[in-house]
Motif scaffolding. Structure first.
Motif, short mmCIF file in Angstrom:
data_model
loop_
_atom_site.label_atom_id
_atom_site.label_comp_id
_atom_site.label_asym_id
_atom_site.label_seq_id
_atom_site.Cartn_x
_atom_site.Cartn_y
_atom_site.Cartn_z
N LEU A 340 31.19 14.63 33.63
CA LEU A 340 31.19 13.47 34.45
C LEU A 340 32.48 12.89 34.60
O LEU A 340 32.80 12.49 35.97
CB LEU A 340 30.20 12.52 33.93
CG LEU A 340 28.72 12.84 33.71
CD1 LEU A 340 27.86 11.76 33.16
CD2 LEU A 340 28.27 13.00 35.13
N GLU A 341 33.22 12.77 33.56
CA GLU A 341 34.84 12.29 33.89
C GLU A 341 35.46 13.38 34.99
O GLU A 341 36.27 12.66 35.65
CB GLU A 341 35.30 12.29 32.37
CG GLU A 341 34.83 11.20 31.47
CD GLU A 341 35.58 11.15 30.32
OE1 GLU A 341 36.28 12.25 29.79
OE2 GLU A 341 35.45 10.16 29.42
N SER A 343 34.27 14.91 37.23
CA SER A 343 33.37 14.70 38.62
C SER A 343 34.15 13.27 39.13
O SER A 343 34.34 13.48 40.38
CB SER A 343 31.88 14.65 38.40
OG SER A 343 31.47 14.52 39.54
N SER A 344 34.17 12.44 38.26
CA SER A 344 34.83 11.11 38.83
C SER A 344 36.28 11.55 39.19
O SER A 344 36.59 10.81 40.09
CB SER A 344 34.70 10.12 37.73
OG SER A 344 35.47 8.98 38.18
N GLU A 345 37.07 12.38 38.56
CA GLU A 345 38.51 12.38 38.70
C GLU A 345 38.24 13.10 40.10
O GLU A 345 39.30 12.86 40.98
CB GLU A 345 39.14 13.33 37.79
CG GLU A 345 39.37 12.75 36.50
CD GLU A 345 40.07 13.30 35.24
OE1 GLU A 345 40.20 14.74 35.84
OE2 GLU A 345 40.00 12.87 34.35
N SER A 347 36.17 13.10 42.49
CA SER A 347 35.93 12.09 43.63
C SER A 347 37.14 11.49 44.22
O SER A 347 37.33 11.20 45.28
CB SER A 347 34.86 11.29 43.23
OG SER A 347 33.55 12.24 42.93
N GLU A 348 37.92 10.75 43.04
CA GLU A 348 39.10 10.15 43.27
C GLU A 348 40.12 11.06 43.99
O GLU A 348 40.84 10.38 44.79
CB GLU A 348 39.70 9.44 42.03
CG GLU A 348 38.63 8.48 41.34
CD GLU A 348 39.35 7.93 40.03
OE1 GLU A 348 40.46 8.53 39.48
OE2 GLU A 348 38.69 7.16 39.42
#
Length: 358
Positions: A340-341, A343-345, A347-348
């Motif tokens: 998930l981390e 995936s967040s990176e 997206s950013e």
């Protein structure tokens, strides 16, 4: 030919496969049916899947030892893996050879001691009016101690436990021999354009798992050794088996500490009030050292999992998958957190690319 009628173009009927609407709806239905079938297969095969995941966890543990050994021994990976496996086998054989008889005797004594202490506590609560009559106390004690009996006795489940451990060890050993080969095999199941990102996510998850296991092993050794020596100094019976159980249960944070503390205190008071008070003090000192000294140091170098998240994952995993799910809750949570981390990176990064394009 002049005067011949022109062919009349007709649209596809709603029930025909060449209708774009029908194709689109069938594609959507196939996705949902495939998802439902995957969930059903996962539920039916949950135990084999847990064994495979446990084998991957063991492979990660071996891989961490191989990487650590590679810092001091510049030899091939195969030789380093052989050294790690031999060291593990020597440790297990030596431990069972030197302490096997004593541990076996103490396990039997521990079970009878816990049953006696539970019966005394139930009788006292019954006398205070906090529990049903004495006639029901025996049944309640037997029911409450059933899990402890299964935990401290391997007579009925020895074959199944040994078979599961053997399969976990075999899977872990094969994966640890050639981890990249199995990684490429999984990448082939992903579309070509997604493979680089998938490989990066798998690498992040692997590093997270290795760090988590390194921290867990350090905590297990520290808690087990400290508990053993502290209880032995205080004259608490069965100090060795209590130290071993404390070290093993330290693999499961929160719940493991509570269970080991309850066992420790029950055995301590079986030898008298002084030994019981010493057991309480030992439990508090060991857990304080682990929570305020050891874990913060390890957390900075390994995985930072919030306690509430860890406990919630353990409750859900134990309810869904039983004792094996409880033991594997932390590795699963850490790997999901790493994915998930990333995936967040990602997206950013996509938002940054869009902003620069504008």
């Amino acid at each position: 030919m002049v005067g011949s009628p022109k062919p009349v173009e007709q649209d596809a009927a709603p029930a025909e496969m060449r209708d774009p609407f029908v194709r689109r709806e069938l594609s959507r239905a196939a996705i949902w049916l495939g998802l439902a079938a995957t969930m059903a297969v996962a539920v039916l095969l949950v135990q084999p899947l847990l064994l495979i995941f446990a084998g991957l966890v063991f492979a990660s543990l071996l891989d961490g030892g191989v990487r650590l050994l590679g810092r001091v021994l510049p030899i091939g990976r195969g030789w380093r893996l052989l050294i790690v496996v031999l060291l593990v086998m020597l440790f297990l054989i030596g431990t069972f050879y030197l302490t096997g008889v004593q541990v076996t005797q103490q396990v039997t004594q521990l079970r009878s001691t816990l049953e006696i202490q539970a019966a005394r506590a139930a009788a006292w609560l019954s006398g205070q009016g906090l529990m049903p009559g004495a006639s029901d106390v025996g049944g309640m004690v037997r029911q409450a101690m059933g899990s402890v009996g299964r935990l401290t006795s391997w007579v009925g489940t020895a074959i199944g436990a040994l078979t599961s451990m053997f399969m976990i060890a075999v899977i872990g050993l094969f994966v640890a021999m050639e981890p990249r080969t199995y990684g490429r095999g999984i990448e082939w199941m992903v579309p070509t354009d997604k493979r680089p990102e998938f490989a990066l996510v798998v690498d992040r998850m692997s590093k997270t798992l290795r760090r988590l296991l390194a921290g867990r092993l350090l905590g297990m050794v520290a808690e087990g050794v400290l508990t053993w020596f502290a209880l032995m100094i205080g004259g608490v019976p069965m100090a060795m088996i209590l130290g071993v159980l404390t070290g093993l249960l330290a693999f499961i944070p929160n719940i493991g500490a509570f269970v080991s503390g309850a066992l420790m205190i029950a055995v301590g008071f079986s030898a008298g009030s002084d030994a019981g008070i010493w057991a309480i003090g030992t439990y508090l000192v060991v857990q304080t050292f682990d929570g305020y000294v050891l874990l913060p140091i390890v957390a900075r170098k390994t995985v930072d999992l919030p306690p509430a998240l860890t406990l919630g994952a353990q409750i859900l995993a134990s309810a869904l998958f039983g004792i094996m799910g409880l033991a594997l809750a932390d590795p699963m949570t850490a790997m999901i957190k790493a994915a998930l981390e990333r995936s967040s990176e990602r997206s950013e990064e996509d938002l940054g690319d869009d902003a620069r394009a504008v």
